[in-house]
Design a protein around this motif. Structure first.
Motif, PDB file in Angstrom:
ATOM      1  N   ARG A  10       0.835  -1.210   0.000  1.00  0.00           N
ATOM      2  CA  ARG A  10       0.000   0.000   0.000  1.00  0.00           C
ATOM      3  C   ARG A  10       0.865   1.254   0.000  1.00  0.00           C
ATOM      4  NH1 ARG A  10      -2.988  -3.105   3.416  1.00  0.00           N
ATOM      5  NH2 ARG A  10      -2.060  -2.192   5.277  1.00  0.00           N
ATOM      6  N   PHE A  11       1.918   1.232   0.822  1.00  0.00           N
ATOM      7  CA  PHE A  11       2.805   2.386   0.886  1.00  0.00           C
ATOM      8  C   PHE A  11       3.473   2.623  -0.470  1.00  0.00           C
ATOM      9  CE2 PHE A  11       6.999   4.150   1.104  1.00  0.00           C
ATOM     10  CZ  PHE A  11       6.727   5.391   1.661  1.00  0.00           C
ATOM     11  N   ARG A  12       3.999   1.558  -1.081  1.00  0.00           N
ATOM     12  CA  ARG A  12       4.686   1.694  -2.375  1.00  0.00           C
ATOM     13  C   ARG A  12       3.746   2.302  -3.423  1.00  0.00           C
ATOM     14  NH1 ARG A  12       9.134  -0.714  -3.999  1.00  0.00           N
ATOM     15  NH2 ARG A  12       8.978  -2.435  -2.514  1.00  0.00           N
ATOM     16  N   ALA A  13       2.510   1.827  -3.465  1.00  0.00           N
ATOM     17  CA  ALA A  13       1.544   2.344  -4.436  1.00  0.00           C
ATOM     18  C   ALA A  13       1.279   3.833  -4.203  1.00  0.00           C
ATOM     19  CB  ALA A  13       0.240   1.545  -4.356  1.00  0.00           C
ATOM     20  N   GLU A  14       1.145   4.222  -2.943  1.00  0.00           N
ATOM     21  CA  GLU A  14       0.896   5.632  -2.622  1.00  0.00           C
ATOM     22  C   GLU A  14       2.121   6.480  -2.946  1.00  0.00           C
ATOM     23  OE1 GLU A  14      -1.493   8.811  -1.292  1.00  0.00           O
ATOM     24  OE2 GLU A  14      -2.028   6.741  -1.729  1.00  0.00           O
ATOM     25  N   LEU A  15       3.293   5.990  -2.627  1.00  0.00           N
ATOM     26  CA  LEU A  15       4.535   6.714  -2.927  1.00  0.00           C
ATOM     27  C   LEU A  15       4.649   6.970  -4.421  1.00  0.00           C
ATOM     28  CD1 LEU A  15       7.284   7.827  -1.850  1.00  0.00           C
ATOM     29  CD2 LEU A  15       8.227   5.551  -2.317  1.00  0.00           C
ATOM     30  N   VAL A  16       4.420   5.947  -5.222  1.00  0.00           N
ATOM     31  CA  VAL A  16       4.506   6.076  -6.683  1.00  0.00           C
ATOM     32  C   VAL A  16       3.428   7.031  -7.200  1.00  0.00           C
ATOM     33  CG1 VAL A  16       4.233   4.803  -8.858  1.00  0.00           C
ATOM     34  CG2 VAL A  16       5.650   3.856  -7.020  1.00  0.00           C
ATOM     35  N   ARG A  18       2.164   9.527  -5.823  1.00  0.00           N
ATOM     36  CA  ARG A  18       2.487  10.914  -5.475  1.00  0.00           C
ATOM     37  C   ARG A  18       3.800  11.386  -6.106  1.00  0.00           C
ATOM     38  NH1 ARG A  18       0.504  12.353   0.584  1.00  0.00           N
ATOM     39  NH2 ARG A  18      -1.365  11.072   0.601  1.00  0.00           N
ATOM     40  N   GLY A  19       4.418  10.506  -6.888  1.00  0.00           N
ATOM     41  CA  GLY A  19       5.644  10.894  -7.572  1.00  0.00           C
ATOM     42  C   GLY A  19       6.910  10.723  -6.758  1.00  0.00           C
ATOM     43  N   GLY A  20       6.832  10.012  -5.639  1.00  0.00           N
ATOM     44  CA  GLY A  20       8.016   9.766  -4.811  1.00  0.00           C
ATOM     45  C   GLY A  20       8.984   8.830  -5.513  1.00  0.00           C
ATOM     46  N   ARG A  21      10.263   9.050  -5.273  1.00  0.00           N
ATOM     47  CA  ARG A  21      11.276   8.262  -5.980  1.00  0.00           C
ATOM     48  C   ARG A  21      12.194   7.476  -5.060  1.00  0.00           C
ATOM     49  NH1 ARG A  21      13.739  12.966  -8.943  1.00  0.00           N
ATOM     50  NH2 ARG A  21      12.494  14.139  -7.499  1.00  0.00           N
ATOM     51  N   GLY A  22      11.868   7.406  -3.778  1.00  0.00           N
ATOM     52  CA  GLY A  22      12.756   6.762  -2.819  1.00  0.00           C
ATOM     53  C   GLY A  22      12.835   5.255  -2.958  1.00  0.00           C
ATOM     54  N   GLU A  23      13.914   4.728  -2.427  1.00  0.00           N
ATOM     55  CA  GLU A  23      14.142   3.276  -2.392  1.00  0.00           C
ATOM     56  C   GLU A  23      13.554   2.731  -1.094  1.00  0.00           C
ATOM     57  OE1 GLU A  23      17.898   0.165  -1.948  1.00  0.00           O
ATOM     58  OE2 GLU A  23      18.251   2.321  -1.844  1.00  0.00           O
ATOM     59  N   ILE A  24      12.792   1.646  -1.195  1.00  0.00           N
ATOM     60  CA  ILE A  24      12.248   0.988  -0.007  1.00  0.00           C
ATOM     61  C   ILE A  24      13.210  -0.124   0.387  1.00  0.00           C
ATOM     62  CG2 ILE A  24      10.357  -0.409   0.919  1.00  0.00           C
ATOM     63  CD1 ILE A  24       8.478   1.163  -0.953  1.00  0.00           C
ATOM     64  N   VAL A  25      13.568  -0.138   1.679  1.00  0.00           N
ATOM     65  CA  VAL A  25      14.499  -1.127   2.211  1.00  0.00           C
ATOM     66  C   VAL A  25      13.818  -1.827   3.383  1.00  0.00           C
ATOM     67  CG1 VAL A  25      16.730  -1.462   3.364  1.00  0.00           C
ATOM     68  CG2 VAL A  25      16.507   0.248   1.550  1.00  0.00           C
ATOM     69  N   VAL A  26      13.880  -3.150   3.406  1.00  0.00           N
ATOM     70  CA  VAL A  26      13.357  -3.906   4.537  1.00  0.00           C
ATOM     71  C   VAL A  26      14.554  -4.305   5.398  1.00  0.00           C
ATOM     72  CG1 VAL A  26      12.074  -5.940   5.288  1.00  0.00           C
ATOM     73  CG2 VAL A  26      11.373  -4.719   3.214  1.00  0.00           C
ATOM     74  N   LEU A  27      14.534  -3.839   6.633  1.00  0.00           N
ATOM     75  CA  LEU A  27      15.619  -4.066   7.577  1.00  0.00           C
ATOM     76  C   LEU A  27      15.354  -5.314   8.399  1.00  0.00           C
ATOM     77  CD1 LEU A  27      15.864  -0.366   8.809  1.00  0.00           C
ATOM     78  CD2 LEU A  27      17.441  -1.519   7.256  1.00  0.00           C
ATOM     79  N   PRO A  28      16.381  -5.846   9.052  1.00  0.00           N
ATOM     80  CA  PRO A  28      16.162  -6.987   9.953  1.00  0.00           C
ATOM     81  C   PRO A  28      15.189  -6.606  11.068  1.00  0.00           C
ATOM     82  CG  PRO A  28      18.511  -6.600   9.599  1.00  0.00           C
ATOM     83  CD  PRO A  28      17.785  -5.450   8.978  1.00  0.00           C
ATOM     84  N   ASP A  29      14.409  -7.568  11.539  1.00  0.00           N
ATOM     85  CA  ASP A  29      13.413  -7.302  12.580  1.00  0.00           C
ATOM     86  C   ASP A  29      14.008  -6.699  13.840  1.00  0.00           C
ATOM     87  OD1 ASP A  29      11.257  -8.118  11.086  1.00  0.00           O
ATOM     88  OD2 ASP A  29      11.326 -10.179  11.808  1.00  0.00           O
TER      89      ASP A  29
END
Length: 159
Positions: A10-16, A18-29
């Motif tokens: 959901r976040f990725r879809a909203e970011l795109v 709105r024209g956001g260009r950031g990289e999404i990174v999943v960190l260790p828990d």
């Protein structure tokens, strides 16, 4: 079929959208504080934008604050013109953001939430903020975060 958490999707879809260009990174828990996230990302703790949702007499207020700061809730309430800011309960956070504490992103909420951006974050070339899940963050700039959220810039610490 995506194996990505629905909150991140959901976040990725909203970011795109709105024209956001950031990289999404999943960190260790195990990375559950600004200091640990900064260490994992190789940045200063001040470049981590903590998303803090407050309860202002039943209305949500989102504050994106530098990981290097503690919010002075009395001073901030006065600066933004509300009587008081209380720490939001988990149910309140989920109701107003659709996300859980620790994973509240600046975007992708069910309804618009008044948002305030810590002026200190402007000191960093790259800012990292939550991406809809406690282990996910995205890269952005102060200017882009301001544009994406429509936030008001504010000092969050004691005057």
């Amino acid at each position: 079929m995506s194996t990505e958490h629905p909150g991140i999707v959901r976040f990725r879809a909203e970011l795109v959208s709105r024209g956001g260009r950031g990289e999404i990174v999943v960190l260790p828990d195990a990375v559950h504080t600004a200091a640990l996230a900064a260490e994992a990302l190789g940045c200063e703790v001040g470049a981590i934008a903590n998303s803090l949702l407050f309860d202002a007499a039943g209305s949500p207020v989102l504050v994106l604050t530098s990981g290097a700061h503690r919010v002075d809730v009395r001073a901030l309430a006065e600066r933004i013109g509300v009587e008081r800011l209380d720490r939001a309960k988990p149910e309140f956070v989920r109701e107003h953001t659709g996300q859980v504490i620790g994973g509240v992103s600046p975007l992708a909420h069910p309804r618009p939430v008044p948002t305030y951006l810590d002026a200190w974050l402007a000191r960093h070339e790259v800012v990292w903020a939550a991406a809809g899940h406690p282990a996910a963050v995205f890269s952005t700039t102060f200017e882009e975060l301001l544009a994406l959220t429509g936030a008001s810039v504010v000092d969050v610490e004691t005057p």
